[in-house]
Structure formats: C-alpha cells, structure tokens
Design a protein around this motif. Structure first.
Motif, PDB file in Angstrom:
ATOM      1  N   UNK A 191       0.848  -1.308  -0.115  1.00  0.00           N
ATOM      2  CA  UNK A 191      -0.272   0.385   0.222  1.00  0.00           C
ATOM      3  C   UNK A 191       0.925   1.373  -0.272  1.00  0.00           C
ATOM      4  N   UNK A 192       0.161   2.343  -1.327  1.00  0.00           N
ATOM      5  CA  UNK A 192       0.966   3.533  -0.281  1.00  0.00           C
ATOM      6  C   UNK A 192       1.635   4.324   0.816  1.00  0.00           C
ATOM      7  N   UNK A 193       0.159   4.342   1.800  1.00  0.00           N
ATOM      8  CA  UNK A 193       0.387   4.193   2.602  1.00  0.00           C
ATOM      9  C   UNK A 193       1.565   3.872   3.769  1.00  0.00           C
ATOM     10  N   UNK A 194       1.610   2.954   3.453  1.00  0.00           N
ATOM     11  CA  UNK A 194       3.349   2.380   3.826  1.00  0.00           C
ATOM     12  C   UNK A 194       4.353   3.008   3.248  1.00  0.00           C
ATOM     13  N   UNK A 195       4.810   3.377   1.704  1.00  0.00           N
ATOM     14  CA  UNK A 195       6.013   3.934   1.531  1.00  0.00           C
ATOM     15  C   UNK A 195       5.488   4.794   2.478  1.00  0.00           C
ATOM     16  N   UNK A 196       4.257   5.960   2.385  1.00  0.00           N
ATOM     17  CA  UNK A 196       4.736   7.242   2.436  1.00  0.00           C
ATOM     18  C   UNK A 196       5.059   7.602   3.975  1.00  0.00           C
ATOM     19  N   UNK A 197       4.631   6.719   4.840  1.00  0.00           N
ATOM     20  CA  UNK A 197       4.698   7.272   6.352  1.00  0.00           C
ATOM     21  C   UNK A 197       6.178   6.327   6.638  1.00  0.00           C
ATOM     22  N   UNK A 198       6.860   5.988   5.441  1.00  0.00           N
ATOM     23  CA  UNK A 198       8.655   5.845   5.806  1.00  0.00           C
ATOM     24  C   UNK A 198       9.368   6.730   5.564  1.00  0.00           C
ATOM     25  N   UNK A 199       8.776   7.028   4.054  1.00  0.00           N
ATOM     26  CA  UNK A 199       9.744   8.108   3.265  1.00  0.00           C
ATOM     27  C   UNK A 199       9.842   9.604   4.408  1.00  0.00           C
ATOM     28  N   UNK A 200       8.308   9.718   4.648  1.00  0.00           N
ATOM     29  CA  UNK A 200       8.515  11.217   5.786  1.00  0.00           C
ATOM     30  C   UNK A 200       9.302  10.491   7.366  1.00  0.00           C
ATOM     31  N   UNK A 201       8.859   9.469   7.839  1.00  0.00           N
ATOM     32  CA  UNK A 201       9.841   9.585   8.814  1.00  0.00           C
ATOM     33  C   UNK A 201      11.246   9.517   8.634  1.00  0.00           C
ATOM     34  N   UNK A 202      11.511   9.201   7.659  1.00  0.00           N
ATOM     35  CA  UNK A 202      13.516   8.843   7.568  1.00  0.00           C
ATOM     36  C   UNK A 202      13.937  10.679   6.746  1.00  0.00           C
ATOM     37  N   UNK A 203      12.794  11.774   6.153  1.00  0.00           N
ATOM     38  CA  UNK A 203      13.044  13.137   5.788  1.00  0.00           C
ATOM     39  C   UNK A 203      13.240  13.983   6.942  1.00  0.00           C
TER      40      UNK A 203
END
Length: 222
Positions: free
Chosen positions: A54-66
């Motif tokens: 799911x996209x939500x999982x990718x987005x969550x991970x990206x925002x956390x790392x940034x």
C-alpha cells in the motif's frame, strides 16, 4: 562528501546499493545509506522488512526518514515500477505513451505528494532485474552459460533496450530471468552481474537510470 538515504523495496535492492552503487558513487563524493522499507509489524514479532502493498506504508516510511535525517543531503527511493501499489500517486492517471513517460509521471506525482525539498523519487523500469538484462554478458559468465547471455541480450534488444522489458505478470524481468535460468538467485546473482558490468555501462544502457544517477551527482554541486 554528502550523504543520501536510499529507501529500498527489499533485500535485492539493498544489495544493489551496498555492493554496486555505493562503491561507484563514493568516489564522486556521495555516501549512500540503504534502508529497507518497513512494511508493518506482526503481533509479538519484529517489524516486517521488504515488499510493498500500500502507498500509505511507503509514504509513512519516507516522511519518517526525511524528518529524522536533516543532515542527509537527500532521501531517494529504489522501488520497482512493476508491482507498485495501485493507490500510489499518479498510478490512476498515467498518460498513454512510452514506459519512461509513464514512470516519470508517477515519480512527479509522488514528489508532489511528499512535497519535500530533499526528496528525490526514483522507480526502476521495471524492476532491478532489468539491470541484469543490461549485464547479459556478465550474467552469462557468472552462470557459466553463454547461451543465457545470448538469450537475455536477444530479449533486451527485442524490447528496445533493457528498460523496455515490460511489466506483465508473466513477462516482467524477474519472471523472464527465472524462466531462462531457474537457478537464478536474485539477491546474489543480479548484484554480482551488475557490479561486473559497472556504472558507466549501465547508465549507457538504461536512460531512465542514467537520469537518476545524474540527479544524484548534481547534489554534490560539482
């Protein structure tokens, strides 16, 4: 030196960064830090690693790392276009056109969704196994099978280049590799063959990949 985080889809992508891309780009002043996408947690167990549903999982991970790495020059991705979640930004309004035009449309929409100055999205056309088709000769040497090298090269040429090897359920690069070479080990064989090919040669064979590498190099300001 600058540091760039690379959010990888799975172990194969992490190996490609660690064994191939990181050594190649270090000399240009870039330290690549690969991490595998966290896909959730099982009850009583560690967080799942690798794969994407799911996209939500990718987005969550990206925002956390940034948010947690302000000292990094950028965060980029190494995700397969093949199998990307259908709810990802840009997937539902992809234009009619070449595979590269379609994937770049999705990358732009993802960048717009994350909306962060240090974010640089990259989706592989169509999987990291695409790069093995560019390294057909090296794959054949590694497998000690000259016929395999010829078959991979034939398929890449027929597709108009390695990045043209498509994303059908039965014709994606990984599926073709397994049919041509059933013993193929994606986390080992692919990175070895691509490393033997080298960055210059892979950039020449894969225009979309070349554009991404160019963007990373531009971050150094040289």
């Amino acid at each position: 030196m600058i540091t760039v985080g690379v959010l990888c889809e799975g172990q194969t992508e992490e190996n490609m960064v660690r064994d191939f891309l990181a050594p190649e780009l270090f000399g240009a002043g870039i330290i690549l830090v690969p991490t595998i996408l966290l896909t959730g947690a099982r009850a009583g167990g560690p967080a799942g690693r690798g794969g994407v549903s799911k996209w939500a999982k990718i987005e969550k991970d990206l925002r956390l790392r940034l948010a947690t790495t302000p000292h990094w020059a950028a965060v980029t991705t190494l995700l397969d276009y093949y199998g990307l979640p259908q709810d990802s930004p840009g997937m539902d309004d992809r234009p009619a056109g070449s595979a590269r035009q379609r994937v770049e449309h999705v990358e732009r929409r993802i960048a717009e969704r994350i909306e962060h100055p240090r974010f640089l999205p990259y989706l592989v056309l169509h999987e990291t196994e695409t790069w093995v088709f560019a390294a057909a000769e090296q794959m054949g040497e590694w497998a000690e099978d000259a016929a395999l090298a010829g078959e991979l090269k034939r398929q890449a040429d027929a597709a108009g280049g390695p990045e043209g090897v498509n994303d059908g359920a039965d014709t994606a690069p990984s599926k073709r590799l397994l049919r041509a070479y059933p013993a193929y080990n994606k986390t080992q064989d692919g990175p070895v063959a691509v490393t033997d090919l080298g960055l210059v040669e892979l950039r020449a064979a894969c225009p979309h990949f070349d554009s991404w590498i160019g963007s990373l190099l531009a971050l150094t300001g040289v």
